[in-house]
Scaffold this active site. Structure first.
Site, PDB file in Angstrom:
ATOM      1  N   CYS A 266       0.623  -1.386   0.022  1.00 57.94           N
ATOM      2  CA  CYS A 266       0.033  -0.128   0.516  1.00 57.94           C
ATOM      3  C   CYS A 266       0.335   1.416   0.094  1.00 57.94           C
ATOM      4  O   CYS A 266       0.516   2.225  -1.047  1.00 57.94           O
ATOM      5  CB  CYS A 266      -1.259   0.120   1.046  1.00 57.94           C
ATOM      6  SG  CYS A 266      -0.157  -0.966   3.039  1.00 57.94           S
TER       7      CYS A 266
ATOM      8  N   HIS B  63      -2.591   6.024   4.950  1.00 57.26           N
ATOM      9  CA  HIS B  63      -1.540   6.315   4.902  1.00 57.26           C
ATOM     10  C   HIS B  63      -1.092   7.659   4.130  1.00 57.26           C
ATOM     11  O   HIS B  63      -1.467   8.266   3.217  1.00 57.26           O
ATOM     12  CB  HIS B  63      -0.642   5.368   4.102  1.00 57.26           C
ATOM     13  CG  HIS B  63      -0.872   3.965   4.210  1.00 57.26           C
ATOM     14  ND1 HIS B  63      -1.536   3.473   5.279  1.00 57.26           N
ATOM     15  CD2 HIS B  63      -0.366   2.930   4.192  1.00 57.26           C
ATOM     16  CE1 HIS B  63      -1.666   2.426   5.654  1.00 57.26           C
ATOM     17  NE2 HIS B  63      -0.982   1.701   4.411  1.00 57.26           N
TER      18      HIS B  63
HETATM   19  O1  25A Z   1      -5.957 -11.853   9.159  1.00 56.92           O
HETATM   20  P1  25A Z   1      -6.145 -13.282   8.630  1.00 56.92           P
HETATM   21  O2  25A Z   1      -5.528 -14.366   8.551  1.00 56.92           O
HETATM   22  O3  25A Z   1      -5.064 -13.386   6.878  1.00 56.92           O
HETATM   23  O4  25A Z   1      -7.393 -13.266   7.578  1.00 56.92           O
HETATM   24  C1  25A Z   1      -7.888 -12.065   5.843  1.00 56.92           C
HETATM   25  C2  25A Z   1      -8.782 -12.775   5.156  1.00 56.92           C
HETATM   26  O5  25A Z   1      -8.501 -13.582   5.181  1.00 56.92           O
HETATM   27  C3  25A Z   1      -9.333 -14.873   5.208  1.00 56.92           C
HETATM   28  C4  25A Z   1      -9.994 -14.928   6.128  1.00 56.92           C
HETATM   29  O6  25A Z   1     -10.817 -15.043   7.003  1.00 56.92           O
HETATM   30  C5  25A Z   1     -10.127 -13.094   6.008  1.00 56.92           C
HETATM   31  O7  25A Z   1     -10.507 -13.508   5.186  1.00 56.92           O
HETATM   32  N1  25A Z   1      -8.705 -16.151   5.381  1.00 56.92           N
HETATM   33  C6  25A Z   1      -7.336 -16.619   6.858  1.00 56.92           C
HETATM   34  N2  25A Z   1      -6.525 -17.524   6.793  1.00 56.92           N
HETATM   35  C7  25A Z   1      -7.457 -18.044   5.697  1.00 56.92           C
HETATM   36  C8  25A Z   1      -7.424 -19.173   5.718  1.00 56.92           C
HETATM   37  N3  25A Z   1      -6.330 -20.474   5.606  1.00 56.92           N
HETATM   38  C9  25A Z   1      -8.539 -17.269   5.053  1.00 56.92           C
HETATM   39  N4  25A Z   1      -9.437 -18.030   4.458  1.00 56.92           N
HETATM   40  C10 25A Z   1      -9.014 -18.926   4.166  1.00 56.92           C
HETATM   41  N5  25A Z   1      -8.499 -19.155   4.394  1.00 56.92           N
HETATM   42  P2  25A Z   1     -11.215 -15.268   8.110  1.00 56.92           P
HETATM   43  O8  25A Z   1     -13.499 -15.800   7.956  1.00 56.92           O
HETATM   44  O9  25A Z   1     -10.598 -16.324   8.638  1.00 56.92           O
HETATM   45  O10 25A Z   1     -11.286 -14.144   9.230  1.00 56.92           O
HETATM   46  C11 25A Z   1     -12.329 -13.531   8.729  1.00 56.92           C
HETATM   47  C12 25A Z   1     -12.321 -11.884  10.045  1.00 56.92           C
HETATM   48  O11 25A Z   1     -11.919 -12.198  11.324  1.00 56.92           O
HETATM   49  C13 25A Z   1     -10.038 -11.601  11.303  1.00 56.92           C
HETATM   50  N6  25A Z   1      -9.068 -12.822  11.794  1.00 56.92           N
HETATM   51  C14 25A Z   1      -8.128 -13.823  11.330  1.00 56.92           C
HETATM   52  N7  25A Z   1      -7.685 -13.486  11.678  1.00 56.92           N
HETATM   53  C15 25A Z   1      -7.832 -13.518  12.839  1.00 56.92           C
HETATM   54  C16 25A Z   1      -9.070 -12.531  12.860  1.00 56.92           C
HETATM   55  N8  25A Z   1      -9.930 -11.660  13.781  1.00 56.92           N
HETATM   56  C17 25A Z   1      -9.657 -13.048  15.196  1.00 56.92           C
HETATM   57  N9  25A Z   1      -8.211 -13.574  15.207  1.00 56.92           N
HETATM   58  C18 25A Z   1      -7.612 -13.944  13.933  1.00 56.92           C
HETATM   59  N10 25A Z   1      -6.460 -14.513  14.282  1.00 56.92           N
HETATM   60  C19 25A Z   1     -10.167 -11.443  10.154  1.00 56.92           C
HETATM   61  O12 25A Z   1      -9.798  -9.686  10.145  1.00 56.92           O
HETATM   62  C20 25A Z   1     -11.895 -10.957   8.790  1.00 56.92           C
HETATM   63  O13 25A Z   1     -11.859  -9.851   9.549  1.00 56.92           O
HETATM   64  P3  25A Z   1      -8.694  -8.516   8.824  1.00 56.92           P
HETATM   65  O14 25A Z   1      -9.041  -9.667   7.753  1.00 56.92           O
HETATM   66  O15 25A Z   1      -8.904  -7.843   8.814  1.00 56.92           O
HETATM   67  O16 25A Z   1      -7.119  -9.277   8.875  1.00 56.92           O
HETATM   68  C21 25A Z   1      -6.121  -8.661   7.629  1.00 56.92           C
HETATM   69  C22 25A Z   1      -5.524  -9.559   7.545  1.00 56.92           C
HETATM   70  O17 25A Z   1      -5.299  -9.060   5.416  1.00 56.92           O
HETATM   71  C23 25A Z   1      -4.585  -8.745   4.463  1.00 56.92           C
HETATM   72  N11 25A Z   1      -3.811  -7.272   4.736  1.00 56.92           N
HETATM   73  C24 25A Z   1      -4.327  -6.232   4.956  1.00 56.92           C
HETATM   74  N12 25A Z   1      -4.555  -5.529   4.709  1.00 56.92           N
HETATM   75  C25 25A Z   1      -3.337  -5.658   3.958  1.00 56.92           C
HETATM   76  C26 25A Z   1      -3.525  -7.431   4.030  1.00 56.92           C
HETATM   77  N13 25A Z   1      -2.802  -7.586   3.226  1.00 56.92           N
HETATM   78  C27 25A Z   1      -1.885  -6.108   1.821  1.00 56.92           C
HETATM   79  N14 25A Z   1      -2.014  -5.481   1.830  1.00 56.92           N
HETATM   80  C28 25A Z   1      -3.107  -5.026   3.001  1.00 56.92           C
HETATM   81  N15 25A Z   1      -3.254  -3.638   2.241  1.00 56.92           N
HETATM   82  C29 25A Z   1      -2.893  -9.053   6.313  1.00 56.92           C
HETATM   83  O18 25A Z   1      -2.569 -10.133   6.373  1.00 56.92           O
HETATM   84  C30 25A Z   1      -4.099  -9.471   7.912  1.00 56.92           C
HETATM   85  O19 25A Z   1      -3.033 -10.135   8.254  1.00 56.92           O
HETATM   86  O1  L14 Z   2       0.791  -5.820   1.667  1.00 52.09           O
HETATM   87  O2  L14 Z   2      -0.030  -1.930   7.898  1.00 52.09           O
HETATM   88  O3  L14 Z   2       2.942  -6.345   2.581  1.00 52.09           O
HETATM   89  O4  L14 Z   2       0.577  -3.922   8.821  1.00 52.09           O
HETATM   90  C1  L14 Z   2       1.179  -6.020   5.122  1.00 52.09           C
HETATM   91  C2  L14 Z   2       1.914  -5.164   6.581  1.00 52.09           C
HETATM   92  C3  L14 Z   2       0.252  -3.941   3.871  1.00 52.09           C
HETATM   93  C4  L14 Z   2       0.033  -3.105   5.381  1.00 52.09           C
HETATM   94  C5  L14 Z   2       2.355  -5.311   2.397  1.00 52.09           C
HETATM   95  C6  L14 Z   2      -0.090  -3.273   7.817  1.00 52.09           C
HETATM   96  C7  L14 Z   2       1.682  -4.879   3.983  1.00 52.09           C
HETATM   97  C8  L14 Z   2       0.231  -4.218   6.669  1.00 52.09           C
END
Ligand code: 25A
Ligand code: L14
Length: 339
Positions: A132, A245
């Site tokens: 991002c 940001h």
């Molecule tokens: O945090 P996660 O685990 O990476 O989850 C992100 C999404 O991926 C799914 C997950 O579904 C969610 O939709 N996901 C994760 N693991 C998966 C798997 N094995 C998977 N899908 C399939 N198979 P979910 O149903 O698990 O999550 C629903 C909500 O729960 C929150 N959550 C996730 N892990 C949690 C949790 N809550 C409590 N405890 C935990 N351990 C999850 O929060 C979702 O709302 P979130 O999605 O807001 O988490 C953000 C993740 O997204 C990535 N990210 C964000 N911004 C950026 C980004 N990546 C790159 N660039 C960005 N700008 C990050 O990786 C962050 O971890």
């Molecule tokens: O895209 O703000 O590699 O915590 C992982 C960390 C995005 C932002 C990525 C954060 C990032 C993220």
């Protein structure tokens, strides 16, 4: 071709995945069937798309049969495991994680900067969506690069908590409420209190003393601008902001460029809005950029400490242009020009 496409969103219930669904809808992406995929935590729940309820399904290796385009935002480990499977099934993956960004045969694309790289999706069926903080910086710098060349970039970021996901948004909210109520605060997502604080720490620390987020900005910038000779150094800081940001960007150019020239070229640049009227207290603000798709640039000044330098303040919505919007823009070009 102008047809309709089967689209999957992996991590659909996350902060970015949710926005991907919203942006597909807003931009009228030519969707035939939309598949929402997540972990068992969310499988079975439902989300709205085009006024209809769509069930969230469990992500499995079989999820990608008949999928044309798969947008991934479920973290690096999910991408590493499932993006190759999706590609093998015939889908083209646009991946928002850092898993594949620096692989030489994977295109790393910002549509305003290097859309011509999209065709390289044919190598492995995967296109990487950059970090991002990198996206908004290169959107602002590409027109300057084309006009004057870039020798060196020094960037400091002020990054919103939403980049870390929903739990981090909740943590900032909860800590703020606790502090106003004289209650003890809990830090679970970040290693320190984020409310009313700044943390010079985003993603993990590496052996060279930089964070992984800082090195993403260094390496991804060179790859996207297709110029390994640009020198880049970054300090990335988490601030108690929910969305958008902000970045202080110092650029040393190869040729002299004036503030007026920078203002002129940025005013015409795709995806950029110049907000720069100090006399009226006008400059880009995180709260104004939130909900928008453009990158806002202001505080354009000459760096008076060197011969050929410019300072900029660059702001964009990290969940939209920094993630979901950029991914959907890539998918739009993909289906329009390559399918
Ligand atoms: O945090 P996660 O685990 O990476 O989850 C992100 C999404 O991926 C799914 C997950 O579904 C969610 O939709 N996901 C994760 N693991 C998966 C798997 N094995 C998977 N899908 C399939 N198979 P979910 O149903 O698990 O999550 C629903 C909500 O729960 C929150 N959550 C996730 N892990 C949690 C949790 N809550 C409590 N405890 C935990 N351990 C999850 O929060 C979702 O709302 P979130 O999605 O807001 O988490 C953000 C993740 O997204 C990535 N990210 C964000 N911004 C950026 C980004 N990546 C790159 N660039 C960005 N700008 C990050 O990786 C962050 O971890
Ligand atoms: O895209 O703000 O590699 O915590 C992982 C960390 C995005 C932002 C990525 C954060 C990032 C993220």
């Amino acid at each position: 071709m102008g047809g309709l496409y089967n689209v999957a969103v992996v991590g659909a219930t996350g902060a970015v995945g949710n926005m991907m669904v919203e942006v597909l809808q807003e931009r009228n992406f030519p969707v035939n069937n939309l598949k929402l995929l997540a972990s068992e935590r969310s499988a079975g729940s439902a989300m709205l798309f085009q006024g209809k309820s769509h069930k969230v399904e469990l992500l499995t290796p079989e999820s990608f049969e008949d999928v044309d385009v798969a947008l991934f935002s479920a973290g690096g480990s999910v991408s590493k495991e499932f993006a190759p499977i999706a590609a093998e099934s015939g889908a083209v993956v646009v991946d928002n994680s850092s898993a594949f960004r620096m692989d030489p045969d994977i295109p790393l694309v910002v549509p305003e900067v290097n859309p011509h790289q999209i065709g390289a999706y044919r190598n492995r069926g995967i296109i990487a969506n950059p970090n991002c903080s990198t996206i908004q910086m290169v959107v602002a710098l590409k027109p300057i690069y084309d006009a004057a060349g870039i020798e060196r970039i020094v960037v400091s970021t002020y990054q919103a908590v939403s980049g870390t996901g929903k739990r981090a948004i909740q943590e900032l909210q909860d800590q703020s409420v606790s502090i106003f109520n004289f209650k003890p605060i809990k830090s679970e997502v970040y290693p320190h209190q984020i409310a009313f604080n700044c943390l010079p720490h985003i993603d993990v620390f590496l052996e060279n003393g930089y964070t992984k987020e800082e090195m993403k900005m260094v390496n991804e910038t060179k790859k996207i601008l297709e110029d390994a000779s640009i020198r880049v150094t970054a300090t990335t800081v988490r601030v108690p902001v929910f969305y958008s940001h902000s970045e202080s960007v110092n650029v040393e150019t190869k040729k002299k460029i004036t503030v007026q020239e920078v203002r002129d070229i940025l005013s015409k640049a795709p995806g950029v809005v110049v907000v720069d009227d100090p006399g009226k207290n006008l400059y880009p603000l995180a709260i104004d950029a939130a909900g928008k798709d453009e990158t806002f640039v202001g505080r354009i000044r000459e760096d008076e400490s060197i011969e050929k330098g410019i300072n900029l303040w660059v702001v964009a919505d990290n969940i939209r242009k920094g993630a979901a919007t950029n991914a959907v823009q890539i998918a739009e070009i993909l289906v329009k020009e390559y399918f």
